[in-house]
Design an enzyme around this catalytic site. Structure first.
Site, PDB file in Angstrom:
ATOM      1  N   TYR A   1       0.809  -1.219   0.000  1.00 15.28           N
ATOM      2  CA  TYR A   1       0.000   0.000   0.000  1.00 15.28           C
ATOM      3  C   TYR A   1       0.843   1.269   0.000  1.00 15.28           C
ATOM      4  CZ  TYR A   1      -4.054  -2.950   1.090  1.00 15.28           C
ATOM      5  OH  TYR A   1      -5.043  -3.895   1.047  1.00 15.28           O
TER       6      TYR A   1
ATOM      7  N   LYS B   1       3.568 -15.478   2.806  1.00 13.88           N
ATOM      8  CA  LYS B   1       3.512 -16.260   1.568  1.00 13.88           C
ATOM      9  C   LYS B   1       4.959 -16.592   1.205  1.00 13.88           C
ATOM     10  CE  LYS B   1       1.170 -17.977  -1.919  1.00 13.88           C
ATOM     11  NZ  LYS B   1       0.382 -19.201  -1.757  1.00 13.88           N
TER      12      LYS B   1
ATOM     13  N   ASP C   1      -2.979 -18.049   1.886  1.00 13.94           N
ATOM     14  CA  ASP C   1      -4.131 -18.717   1.257  1.00 13.94           C
ATOM     15  C   ASP C   1      -4.704 -19.771   2.195  1.00 13.94           C
ATOM     16  OD1 ASP C   1      -1.650 -19.895   0.882  1.00 13.94           O
ATOM     17  OD2 ASP C   1      -2.094 -20.708  -1.098  1.00 13.94           O
TER      18      ASP C   1
ATOM     19  N   ASP D   1      -5.349  -6.770   5.832  1.00 17.63           N
ATOM     20  CA  ASP D   1      -6.565  -6.068   5.412  1.00 17.63           C
ATOM     21  C   ASP D   1      -7.650  -7.105   5.106  1.00 17.63           C
ATOM     22  OD1 ASP D   1      -8.353  -4.212   4.531  1.00 17.63           O
ATOM     23  OD2 ASP D   1      -7.178  -3.524   2.811  1.00 17.63           O
TER      24      ASP D   1
ATOM     25  N   ASP E   1     -10.880  -8.499   7.856  1.00 18.67           N
ATOM     26  CA  ASP E   1     -12.287  -8.371   7.430  1.00 18.67           C
ATOM     27  C   ASP E   1     -12.963  -9.739   7.431  1.00 18.67           C
ATOM     28  OD1 ASP E   1     -12.504  -5.693   7.163  1.00 18.67           O
ATOM     29  OD2 ASP E   1     -12.845  -5.677   4.998  1.00 18.67           O
TER      30      ASP E   1
END
Ligand code: NAD
Length: 357
Positions: free
Chosen positions: A142, A192, A224, A248, A252
């Site tokens: 980001y 990852k 994942d 993020d 959520d």
């Protein structure tokens, strides 16, 4: 103890829910002999209307001098059409930056009384759900550079850079271990590392930091798999720590499982100085000013502030217990209403919690 708390009500339901946070603070102050001095300042659309900027300097100065900051929510259709760089949400990003808040703590807790709101099968949720997701807030894709869009070989390409320095990883890993230590002493670091170089460094540094926390059980999981495990067997997690983009998404996902956006608090912390405590929901313009908002996420944000900023563990617990008790007695705001329960408005819910305290 005397604590100075800046309150930023913001927009929509912000002022209504903040009024309930004040009631909670007042009661806790009386019961435990603390003095919470509150002052109100502008952010978001309210600040745009008054000063033409979503984050006036006066608000920044007040926040920096405070012991903690409580925020309602920002934004709404009134400001949707204005220029992107001065939109209400910019105020939120800017205050996080000004306060150097690099760690976002989001507990996703399913209150047993609200288990029917959970969108997972009862046999999957089992004994309940209580996961803390810690997201790195100021690095990664980001914010990384270079970034942009350009034309290469006659076609448009766009790119971002997921970049972390070891000091950035180390400080968020420490928050992860410290938080896990105060909870179930289990930390899952999500990355990852099978594909990304940045994740390989992430894992190396997390393993280095782990040496200082032998009492915390550390595991690693690919993002994942973590996304899958959160809906397959969320009870296996206690505390999760991960980078900005993964966090993020996972925070959520963990939140939505509980089914009640009006119940979830959050904390954003820096290396020192005031943290920012806020409900995870937005300004809910559809119900603003109607006394319909659920103030419990905000009241639970007050509990997080007391626990993480002021180390007032007992005071925080008392608030969380009061919220459980009110739910057990069958009181519900509209968003969590079920047949056979008693529906109350925002102000009444705030009163009920305060009375319990
Ligand atoms: P939202 O969270 O405001 O609302 C989503 C839905 O949940 C709505 O139906 C709303 O009525 C309901 N809801 C939210 N909080 C509730 C509460 N406490 N009690 C009862 N019901 C509640 O999300 P949105 O509709 O996507 O966004 C509305 C505005 O809020 C937008 O301008 C958005 O940019 C802004 N927003 C701000 C923040 C923030 O300040 N941190 C976060 C998300 C969205």
């Amino acid at each position: 103890m005397t604590k100075n708390i800046v309150i930023l009500p913001g927009d929509g339901i912000g002022p209504e829910i903040m009024a309930q946070a004040e009631k909670t603070l007042k009661k806790i102050g009386e019961r435990f002999g603390h003095q919470f001095k509150t002052s109100y300042h502008l952010i978001g659309g309210a600040a745009i209307d008054a000063c033409n900027t979503p984050l006036p300097q006066e608000t920044v100065d007040a926040c920096k001098q405070a012991d903690a900051v409580l925020l309602g929510a920002v934004g709404g259709p009134k400001w949707d059409a204005i220029e992107k760089s001065i939109r209400p949400e910019r105020g939120l990003l800017a205050i996080r930056k000004e306060l150097g808040l690099f760690a976002n703590l989001r507990p996703a807790k399913l209150f047993p009384e609200l288990k029917d709101a959970c969108c997972l099968r009862p046999d999957i949720v089992g004994q309940g759900l209580d996961v803390m997701v810690i997201r790195e807030l100021t690095g990664g894709a980001y914010f990384g550079t270079p970034k942009g869009q350009e034309v290469r070989d006659g076609e448009r390409v766009a790119y971002n850079n997921m970049i972390y320095s070891e000091s950035e990883i180390r400080r968020i890993a420490k928050v992860g271990f410290e938080t896990a230590r105060k909870r179930g002493k289990k930390l899952c670091s999500v990355d990852k590392a099978n594909v990304l170089d940045v994740s390989q460094l992430w894992r190396e540094v997390v393993l280095e930091v782990a040496k200082d926390y032998p009492d915390v059980e550390l595991t690693h999981m690919y993002v994942d798999n973590a996304a899958m495990q959160l809906v397959r067997n969320p009870g296996q997690f206690d505390t999760i720590v991960t980078e900005n983009l993964f966090g993020d998404i996972l925070s959520d996902e963990a939140a939505v499982i509980t089914g009640s956006i009006g119940m979830l608090p959050s904390a954003s912390l820096g290396a020192s100085g005031p943290g920012l405590y806020e409900p995870i929901h937005g300004s809910a313009p559809d119900i603003a000013g109607k006394d319909l908002a659920n103030p419990l996420a905000t009241i639970l944000s007050v509990a997080m502030m007391l626990r993480y900023q002021f180390a007032m563990v007992q005071e925080a617990q008392v608030i969380e217990d009061a919220v459980s008790a009110i739910l057990q007695e069958g009181y519900r705001t509209g968003d969590i209403m079920e047949p056979g329960k008693t529906q109350v408005g925002c102000a009444k819910m705030g009163d009920l919690v305060a009375e319990r305290l």
